[in-house]
Design a protein around this motif. Structure first.
Motif, PDB file in Angstrom:
ATOM      1  N   ARG A  37     102.717  31.316 109.338  1.00 20.31           N
ATOM      2  CA  ARG A  37     103.028  30.927 107.813  1.00 20.31           C
ATOM      3  C   ARG A  37     101.833  29.977 107.210  1.00 20.31           C
ATOM      4  O   ARG A  37     101.434  30.353 106.182  1.00 20.31           O
ATOM      5  N   LYS A  38     101.509  28.923 108.168  1.00 22.97           N
ATOM      6  CA  LYS A  38     100.585  27.998 107.784  1.00 22.97           C
ATOM      7  C   LYS A  38      99.187  28.661 107.511  1.00 22.97           C
ATOM      8  O   LYS A  38      98.120  28.519 106.721  1.00 22.97           O
ATOM      9  N   GLU A  39      98.604  29.646 108.536  1.00 23.55           N
ATOM     10  CA  GLU A  39      97.749  30.471 108.358  1.00 23.55           C
ATOM     11  C   GLU A  39      97.706  31.279 107.171  1.00 23.55           C
ATOM     12  O   GLU A  39      96.698  31.414 106.703  1.00 23.55           O
ATOM     13  N   LEU A  40      98.614  31.815 106.709  1.00 21.20           N
ATOM     14  CA  LEU A  40      98.707  32.580 105.792  1.00 21.20           C
ATOM     15  C   LEU A  40      98.347  31.934 104.430  1.00 21.20           C
ATOM     16  O   LEU A  40      97.845  32.315 103.494  1.00 21.20           O
ATOM     17  N   GLN A  41      98.906  30.692 104.548  1.00 27.91           N
ATOM     18  CA  GLN A  41      98.789  29.852 103.309  1.00 27.91           C
ATOM     19  C   GLN A  41      97.247  29.335 103.094  1.00 27.91           C
ATOM     20  O   GLN A  41      96.823  29.453 102.160  1.00 27.91           O
ATOM     21  N   LYS A  42      96.857  28.899 104.323  1.00 31.29           N
ATOM     22  CA  LYS A  42      95.228  28.618 104.419  1.00 31.29           C
ATOM     23  C   LYS A  42      94.521  29.868 104.040  1.00 31.29           C
ATOM     24  O   LYS A  42      93.467  29.795 103.337  1.00 31.29           O
ATOM     25  N   THR A  43      94.883  30.891 104.296  1.00 26.68           N
ATOM     26  CA  THR A  43      93.824  32.059 104.099  1.00 26.68           C
ATOM     27  C   THR A  43      93.979  32.525 102.774  1.00 26.68           C
ATOM     28  O   THR A  43      92.863  32.773 102.397  1.00 26.68           O
ATOM     29  N   ARG A  44      95.116  32.518 102.039  1.00 28.15           N
ATOM     30  CA  ARG A  44      95.231  32.884 100.614  1.00 28.15           C
ATOM     31  C   ARG A  44      94.486  31.965  99.697  1.00 28.15           C
ATOM     32  O   ARG A  44      93.983  32.264  98.739  1.00 28.15           O
ATOM     33  N   GLN A  45      94.500  30.649 100.270  1.00 20.71           N
ATOM     34  CA  GLN A  45      93.883  29.619  99.237  1.00 20.71           C
ATOM     35  C   GLN A  45      92.493  29.920  99.466  1.00 20.71           C
ATOM     36  O   GLN A  45      91.877  29.525  98.302  1.00 20.71           O
ATOM     37  N   ARG A  46      91.884  29.890 100.689  1.00 16.46           N
ATOM     38  CA  ARG A  46      90.413  30.145 100.946  1.00 16.46           C
ATOM     39  C   ARG A  46      90.133  31.504 100.159  1.00 16.46           C
ATOM     40  O   ARG A  46      88.977  31.344  99.282  1.00 16.46           O
ATOM     41  N   ALA A  47      90.705  32.441  99.880  1.00 20.22           N
ATOM     42  CA  ALA A  47      90.657  33.711  99.114  1.00 20.22           C
ATOM     43  C   ALA A  47      90.490  33.381  97.744  1.00 20.22           C
ATOM     44  O   ALA A  47      89.549  33.755  97.153  1.00 20.22           O
ATOM     45  N   GLN A  48      91.483  32.490  97.220  1.00 16.36           N
ATOM     46  CA  GLN A  48      91.279  32.138  95.731  1.00 16.36           C
ATOM     47  C   GLN A  48      90.154  31.481  95.636  1.00 16.36           C
ATOM     48  O   GLN A  48      89.303  31.756  94.320  1.00 16.36           O
ATOM     49  N   GLU A  49      89.861  30.674  96.372  1.00 18.03           N
ATOM     50  CA  GLU A  49      88.662  29.638  95.972  1.00 18.03           C
ATOM     51  C   GLU A  49      87.221  30.596  96.263  1.00 18.03           C
ATOM     52  O   GLU A  49      86.368  30.220  95.335  1.00 18.03           O
ATOM     53  N   LEU A  50      87.223  31.593  96.914  1.00 12.30           N
ATOM     54  CA  LEU A  50      86.023  32.533  96.952  1.00 12.30           C
ATOM     55  C   LEU A  50      86.061  33.404  95.733  1.00 12.30           C
ATOM     56  O   LEU A  50      84.838  33.572  95.140  1.00 12.30           O
ATOM     57  N   ALA A  51      87.166  33.702  95.357  1.00 10.26           N
ATOM     58  CA  ALA A  51      87.564  34.496  94.182  1.00 10.26           C
ATOM     59  C   ALA A  51      86.962  33.862  92.870  1.00 10.26           C
ATOM     60  O   ALA A  51      86.491  34.122  91.933  1.00 10.26           O
TER      61      ALA A  51
END
Length: 230
Positions: A37-51
């Motif tokens: 769940r923590k990895e999911l949170q980090k990954t989606r936030q990283r994706a939003q930053e790249l977007a």
């Protein structure tokens, strides 16, 4: 320069979104865990930053009126890929929200035996579950807000830059990769066939063998005649 930067950012976004997709598929399975769940949170936030970075560079580049035709066509292809990647990210975030709500990790449990000792331990466990449950709820609420932010980003992109997808031409026709593989396979098979045709049944080799045999027979006949005359 802007095209190369946008392409690099888009490649990173595609990889991050693909990784997030695979992580979402594990939610609710035997591999689900707090670390996931923590990895999911980090990954989606990283994706939003790249977007956000991709949009910040790609939007002004496409709105430049002095852009060449070839450069614009390439940036429009990147824009279409970027829009599709954001839509897939939004879908996976919605799936993560639904699975996270359906399969909470820290659901409170009722103790099986109500004794004094178990009551204390169950009370401590219940407090811990409540704290963890509050974290899960907070994460789901945050995920809901982030889904709305991604949707707003997509709508804002469509308002600022209008690039109809049906007007964008791909660099290669659909199925070209399969065609290249088929041609390569056919070429290798043809090469094998040529080698097979050059085997013992090769007409050139057969003709040479026939001529050699005829010459040999003539030489033997002449040798016999010379022997008889002697």
């Amino acid at each position: 320069m802007a095209r190369e930067e946008c392409k690099a950012l888009l490649d990173a976004l595609n990889k991050t979104t693909a990784g997030y997709h695979h992580l979402v598929l594990i939610v609710g399975s035997s591999g689900d865990s707090p670390n996931l769940r923590k990895e999911l949170q980090k990954t989606r936030q990283r994706a939003q930053e790249l977007a956000a970075d991709t949009r910040a560079r790609l939007t002004p580049a496409l709105r430049d009126r002095n852009l060449g035709a070839e450069e614009r066509a390439e940036l429009e292809r990147l824009w279409v890929s970027f829009s599709g990647c954001l839509e897939l990210l939004e879908v996976d975030m919605q799936r993560a929200l639904a699975l996270g709500a359906a399969f909470p990790l820290h659901a409170p449990r009722q103790p099986l035996v109500h004794t004094g000792v178990v009551a204390r331990s169950s009370s401590t466990r219940s407090l811990r579950h409540e704290a963890d449950s509050e974290f899960d709820v907070a994460d789901l609420l945050q995920l809901e807000r982030e889904i709305l932010q991604v949707r707003e980003m997509i709508d804002d992109m469509e308002m600022k830059v209008n690039v109809p997808r049906w007007t964008v031409q791909a660099q290669q026709a659909a199925g070209d990769e399969l065609l290249v593989s088929t041609i390569a396979g056919t070429s290798s098979v043809g090469a094998v066939s040529v080698e097979e045709n050059r085997g013992p049944c090769d007409p050139n080799k057969a003709l040479a063998a026939t001529v050699f045999s005829a010459v040999l027979l003539v030489a033997v006949a002449l040798a016999v005649c010379v022997a008889k005359l002697s």
